[in-house]
Design an enzyme around this catalytic site. Sequence first.
Site, PDB file in Angstrom:
ATOM      1  N   HIS A 110      13.496   3.563  11.975  1.00  0.00           N
ATOM      2  CA  HIS A 110      13.633   2.985  13.315  1.00  0.00           C
ATOM      3  C   HIS A 110      15.110   2.704  13.569  1.00  0.00           C
ATOM      4  O   HIS A 110      15.880   2.487  12.629  1.00  0.00           O
ATOM      5  CB  HIS A 110      12.866   1.658  13.440  1.00  0.00           C
ATOM      6  CG  HIS A 110      11.384   1.790  13.409  1.00  0.00           C
ATOM      7  ND1 HIS A 110      10.576   0.961  12.644  1.00  0.00           N
ATOM      8  CD2 HIS A 110      10.547   2.649  14.039  1.00  0.00           C
ATOM      9  CE1 HIS A 110       9.311   1.307  12.814  1.00  0.00           C
ATOM     10  NE2 HIS A 110       9.273   2.331  13.646  1.00  0.00           N
ATOM     11  N   ASP A 144      16.341  -0.002  14.531  1.00  0.00           N
ATOM     12  CA  ASP A 144      16.726  -1.347  14.082  1.00  0.00           C
ATOM     13  C   ASP A 144      17.019  -1.414  12.582  1.00  0.00           C
ATOM     14  O   ASP A 144      17.269  -2.489  12.042  1.00  0.00           O
ATOM     15  CB  ASP A 144      15.701  -2.406  14.512  1.00  0.00           C
ATOM     16  CG  ASP A 144      14.347  -2.291  13.836  1.00  0.00           C
ATOM     17  OD1 ASP A 144      14.164  -1.410  12.973  1.00  0.00           O
ATOM     18  OD2 ASP A 144      13.447  -3.091  14.174  1.00  0.00           O
ATOM     19  N   HIS A 189      -2.460   3.470   9.929  1.00  0.00           N
ATOM     20  CA  HIS A 189      -2.614   2.027   9.728  1.00  0.00           C
ATOM     21  C   HIS A 189      -1.953   1.210  10.831  1.00  0.00           C
ATOM     22  O   HIS A 189      -2.320   0.054  11.047  1.00  0.00           O
ATOM     23  CB  HIS A 189      -2.085   1.609   8.344  1.00  0.00           C
ATOM     24  CG  HIS A 189      -0.598   1.688   8.193  1.00  0.00           C
ATOM     25  ND1 HIS A 189       0.069   2.877   8.030  1.00  0.00           N
ATOM     26  CD2 HIS A 189       0.360   0.726   8.160  1.00  0.00           C
ATOM     27  CE1 HIS A 189       1.364   2.646   7.904  1.00  0.00           C
ATOM     28  NE2 HIS A 189       1.569   1.347   7.982  1.00  0.00           N
ATOM     29  N   ARG A 235       9.799   9.058  14.737  1.00  0.00           N
ATOM     30  CA  ARG A 235       8.594   8.402  15.258  1.00  0.00           C
ATOM     31  C   ARG A 235       8.633   8.156  16.765  1.00  0.00           C
ATOM     32  O   ARG A 235       7.585   7.978  17.382  1.00  0.00           O
ATOM     33  CB  ARG A 235       8.383   7.075  14.521  1.00  0.00           C
ATOM     34  CG  ARG A 235       8.277   7.240  13.008  1.00  0.00           C
ATOM     35  CD  ARG A 235       7.979   5.914  12.326  1.00  0.00           C
ATOM     36  NE  ARG A 235       7.991   6.032  10.873  1.00  0.00           N
ATOM     37  CZ  ARG A 235       7.631   5.063  10.046  1.00  0.00           C
ATOM     38  NH1 ARG A 235       7.231   3.895  10.549  1.00  0.00           N
ATOM     39  NH2 ARG A 235       7.671   5.228   8.747  1.00  0.00           N
ATOM     40  N   ASN A 274       8.127  -4.427   1.458  1.00  0.00           N
ATOM     41  CA  ASN A 274       7.249  -3.533   2.210  1.00  0.00           C
ATOM     42  C   ASN A 274       8.012  -2.811   3.317  1.00  0.00           C
ATOM     43  O   ASN A 274       7.423  -2.069   4.096  1.00  0.00           O
ATOM     44  CB  ASN A 274       6.078  -4.324   2.813  1.00  0.00           C
ATOM     45  CG  ASN A 274       4.737  -3.731   2.442  1.00  0.00           C
ATOM     46  OD1 ASN A 274       4.662  -2.696   1.780  1.00  0.00           O
ATOM     47  ND2 ASN A 274       3.665  -4.369   2.869  1.00  0.00           N
ATOM     48  N   GLY A 327       0.795  -1.226   0.000  1.00  0.00           N
ATOM     49  CA  GLY A 327       0.000   0.000   0.000  1.00  0.00           C
ATOM     50  C   GLY A 327       0.824   1.271   0.000  1.00  0.00           C
ATOM     51  O   GLY A 327       0.279   2.364  -0.173  1.00  0.00           O
ATOM     52  N   GLU A 333       7.295   3.412  19.267  1.00  0.00           N
ATOM     53  CA  GLU A 333       7.376   2.404  18.211  1.00  0.00           C
ATOM     54  C   GLU A 333       7.862   1.047  18.721  1.00  0.00           C
ATOM     55  O   GLU A 333       8.253   0.182  17.951  1.00  0.00           O
ATOM     56  CB  GLU A 333       8.282   2.912  17.087  1.00  0.00           C
ATOM     57  CG  GLU A 333       7.793   4.196  16.442  1.00  0.00           C
ATOM     58  CD  GLU A 333       6.668   3.991  15.434  1.00  0.00           C
ATOM     59  OE1 GLU A 333       6.788   3.097  14.576  1.00  0.00           O
ATOM     60  OE2 GLU A 333       5.661   4.729  15.503  1.00  0.00           O
ATOM     61  N   VAL A 378      11.749   3.789   2.847  1.00  0.00           N
ATOM     62  CA  VAL A 378      12.064   3.852   1.421  1.00  0.00           C
ATOM     63  C   VAL A 378      11.479   2.668   0.657  1.00  0.00           C
ATOM     64  O   VAL A 378      10.881   2.827  -0.412  1.00  0.00           O
ATOM     65  CB  VAL A 378      13.596   3.938   1.214  1.00  0.00           C
ATOM     66  CG1 VAL A 378      13.943   3.885  -0.266  1.00  0.00           C
ATOM     67  CG2 VAL A 378      14.139   5.219   1.849  1.00  0.00           C
ATOM     68  N   ALA A 379      11.634   1.456   1.184  1.00  0.00           N
ATOM     69  CA  ALA A 379      11.136   0.263   0.487  1.00  0.00           C
ATOM     70  C   ALA A 379       9.620   0.292   0.364  1.00  0.00           C
ATOM     71  O   ALA A 379       9.054  -0.044  -0.682  1.00  0.00           O
ATOM     72  CB  ALA A 379      11.588  -0.997   1.215  1.00  0.00           C
ATOM     73  N   SER A 380       8.938   0.678   1.426  1.00  0.00           N
ATOM     74  CA  SER A 380       7.477   0.755   1.409  1.00  0.00           C
ATOM     75  C   SER A 380       7.007   1.721   0.332  1.00  0.00           C
ATOM     76  O   SER A 380       6.084   1.421  -0.436  1.00  0.00           O
ATOM     77  CB  SER A 380       6.956   1.201   2.782  1.00  0.00           C
ATOM     78  OG  SER A 380       5.585   1.542   2.728  1.00  0.00           O
ATOM     79  N   CYS A 401      12.584  -6.818  12.044  1.00  0.00           N
ATOM     80  CA  CYS A 401      11.222  -6.266  12.132  1.00  0.00           C
ATOM     81  C   CYS A 401      10.207  -7.355  12.460  1.00  0.00           C
ATOM     82  O   CYS A 401       9.197  -7.095  13.116  1.00  0.00           O
ATOM     83  CB  CYS A 401      10.818  -5.619  10.807  1.00  0.00           C
ATOM     84  SG  CYS A 401      11.590  -4.037  10.475  1.00  0.00           S
TER      85      CYS A 401
END
Length: 448
Positions: free
Chosen positions: A250, A252, A137, A214, A365, A19, A174, A26-28, A371
């Site tokens: 994040h 991580d 989301h 975040r 994603n 989505g 987060e 960046v990947a999302s 993660c």
Amino acid sequence: MKSCEVNFDGLVGPTHNYGGLSYGNVASQSNSQQCANPREAALQGLAKMKALMDLGFTQGVLAPQERPDVAGLRQLGFIGSDEQVIEKAARQDMPLLVASCSASSMWVANAATVSPSADTADGRVHFTAANLNCKYHRSIEHPTTSRVLGAMFADAKHFAHHPALPPVAQFGDEGAANHTRFCQDYGQPGVEFFVFGRSAFDTRYPAPQKYPARQTLEASRAVARLHGLSEGGVVYAQQNPAVIDQGVFHNDVIAVGNGEVLFYHEDAFLNTEPMLNELRDKLGRVGGQLRAICVPRAEVSVQDAVRSYLFNSQLLSRPDGSMLLIVPQECQANASVWAYLQRLIADDSPVAQVKVFDLKQSMQNGGGPACLRLRVALKETELAAVNPGVIMTAPLYDTLTQWVDRHYRDRMSENDLADPRLLIQCRTALDELTQILKLGAVYPFQLN
């Protein structure tokens, strides 16, 4: 008493789609609107769980969320039957329906922050569900997350659960993606390392300019208070705002820690040397000796670290004291990253082996091996008190792969999310899953 760290991996949900919902990831963003394969995504995740179990690690599974989130859509003004709510949302506000169908709960590093009993004032394992306030989301996840964690870790003698922090930007939290614990032994007191991107109330701290930070310092401090952590057992570190603006949403994504080892990029933190000195001192007071492995920017750029998810890896302790690094295939495909990893294991470093996994569906994603897992350090008595239905075994792996094959589609596009049959398929699958994992009623459709 023996202790171990259990990795509870998120099971990818049936609505897994691209989505492009996560600004700053960046990947999302770059894979937005591509066609996803939920079945392949879930099976890739399960394959990693089984592989770690086969290597002798205690492995758990964390159930996905109910999606589409019809209750959330009703709260935002859509009325009628469940099918009508989805149809209206698709017609009137498709981006909102996409957000309401996100399978982002697979990245359970964001589910909660966990403090082991050796660190807490009351000697229990503490969980605080993350409010994930930065993105709609994800902000809708914590009520179900709390119920699922409560069903997994139900014994109040051993486990304490806290609701998410207030859902406002000042307390953006987060979860474990910005939290690491250092220790000499999992069952002994350690030092909990909270990484924040900005301060909500103190303007002396810098903040990123392009992408949002975040996690706030105020949220990290609140979680430490809730968990009853001592001042001597906590270090707060600020993430470098410049790397947040390069897609490090994040901590991580730019650092990973385990035991006495911190594996991090040269540009990961602000005021790195004072932070390392504090960490070294506090860990030393509880019998540990920090081993900091700094990856120089001259060998691996921040851009390559983000592209490959080198630091979104799992650093696992083996019985002989050495460590295993679990990385995604993308690390092998990146020449500078792979060359660095070969040098790392050849050197006299704690990392003795690198193991590569295909997690492409999740990676596209924006989520790698780290993660996908929530770490929980447990003593033997605490592990015995965990719901046994969520601990991975060979029979459970077989049952879950068959469950995925029965219920998951092999194709998911934006248009597929508007199919009212998808809601029925998802609820049928999740109802069966709660029986497999012995969770009881945890989903909204089971509670109403």
